[in-house]
Design a protein around this motif. Structure first.
Motif, PDB file in Angstrom:
ATOM      1  N   SER A 201       0.826  -1.188   0.000  1.00 48.67           N
ATOM      2  CA  SER A 201       0.000   0.000   0.000  1.00 48.67           C
ATOM      3  C   SER A 201       0.867   1.248   0.000  1.00 48.67           C
ATOM      4  O   SER A 201       1.997   1.225   0.467  1.00 48.67           O
ATOM      5  N   ARG A 202       0.320   2.314  -0.510  1.00 49.95           N
ATOM      6  CA  ARG A 202       1.013   3.607  -0.500  1.00 49.95           C
ATOM      7  C   ARG A 202       0.550   4.453   0.670  1.00 49.95           C
ATOM      8  O   ARG A 202       1.333   5.168   1.279  1.00 49.95           O
ATOM      9  N   ALA A 203      -0.767   4.388   0.995  1.00 46.67           N
ATOM     10  CA  ALA A 203      -1.320   5.142   2.114  1.00 46.67           C
ATOM     11  C   ALA A 203      -2.588   4.443   2.596  1.00 46.67           C
ATOM     12  O   ALA A 203      -3.298   3.809   1.812  1.00 46.67           O
ATOM     13  N   ILE A 204      -2.847   4.570   3.889  1.00 47.38           N
ATOM     14  CA  ILE A 204      -4.038   3.984   4.492  1.00 47.38           C
ATOM     15  C   ILE A 204      -4.709   5.054   5.332  1.00 47.38           C
ATOM     16  O   ILE A 204      -4.061   5.720   6.141  1.00 47.38           O
ATOM     17  N   LYS A 205      -6.018   5.220   5.140  1.00 47.85           N
ATOM     18  CA  LYS A 205      -6.791   6.208   5.884  1.00 47.85           C
ATOM     19  C   LYS A 205      -7.788   5.466   6.760  1.00 47.85           C
ATOM     20  O   LYS A 205      -8.406   4.497   6.325  1.00 47.85           O
ATOM     21  N   GLY A 206      -7.926   5.934   8.001  1.00 46.47           N
ATOM     22  CA  GLY A 206      -8.873   5.279   8.890  1.00 46.47           C
ATOM     23  C   GLY A 206      -9.030   6.026  10.195  1.00 46.47           C
ATOM     24  O   GLY A 206      -8.767   7.224  10.283  1.00 46.47           O
TER      25      GLY A 206
ATOM     26  N   ARG B 179      -7.530   2.581  -5.674  1.00 48.81           N
ATOM     27  CA  ARG B 179      -8.016   2.872  -4.334  1.00 48.81           C
ATOM     28  C   ARG B 179      -9.130   1.889  -3.982  1.00 48.81           C
ATOM     29  O   ARG B 179      -9.961   1.551  -4.829  1.00 48.81           O
ATOM     30  N   GLU B 180      -9.131   1.470  -2.716  1.00 49.32           N
ATOM     31  CA  GLU B 180     -10.184   0.580  -2.234  1.00 49.32           C
ATOM     32  C   GLU B 180     -10.772   1.189  -0.969  1.00 49.32           C
ATOM     33  O   GLU B 180     -10.044   1.513  -0.037  1.00 49.32           O
ATOM     34  N   ASP B 181     -12.093   1.377  -0.962  1.00 52.06           N
ATOM     35  CA  ASP B 181     -12.792   1.935   0.186  1.00 52.06           C
ATOM     36  C   ASP B 181     -13.554   0.814   0.892  1.00 52.06           C
ATOM     37  O   ASP B 181     -14.098  -0.079   0.242  1.00 52.06           O
ATOM     38  N   PHE B 182     -13.611   0.906   2.200  1.00 48.89           N
ATOM     39  CA  PHE B 182     -14.271  -0.139   2.993  1.00 48.89           C
ATOM     40  C   PHE B 182     -15.487   0.407   3.707  1.00 48.89           C
ATOM     41  O   PHE B 182     -15.650   1.531   3.952  1.00 48.89           O
TER      42      PHE B 182
END
Length: 81
Positions: free
Chosen positions: A1-6, A78-81
């Motif tokens: 991954s390059r970046a993870i948002k949460g 990009r993958e959104d959860f």
């Protein structure tokens, strides 16, 4: 991954969320990697009950989890959860 948002969740010992902080990990991670980050925090507001809980609770009486909301991959997808 390059970046993870949460959301970084600060929970009590029963796993109940007491406070959440929006968080972005902006460095590459591979599955199973462990990440330690220091020097980060939130702006404390003495009038917010959850902020006071964090201030007055010993760290050993907290459990932290991270809820992933979105992952940006090296290829730009990009993958959104």
């Amino acid at each position: 991954s390059r970046a993870i948002k949460g959301t970084l969740n600060i929970n009590d010992l029963f796993g109940e969320k007491q406070m959440g902080i929006g968080w972005t990990i902006d460095r590459p991670l591979n599955p199973g990697d462990r990440m330690v980050e220091s020097g980060q925090g939130f702006k404390y507001n003495q009038f917010m009950e959850r902020h006071n809980w964090v201030k007055n609770t010993e760290r050993e009486n907290m459990a932290v989890t991270f809820t992933v909301e979105s992952v940006l991959y090296e290829d730009g997808s990009r993958e959104d959860f």
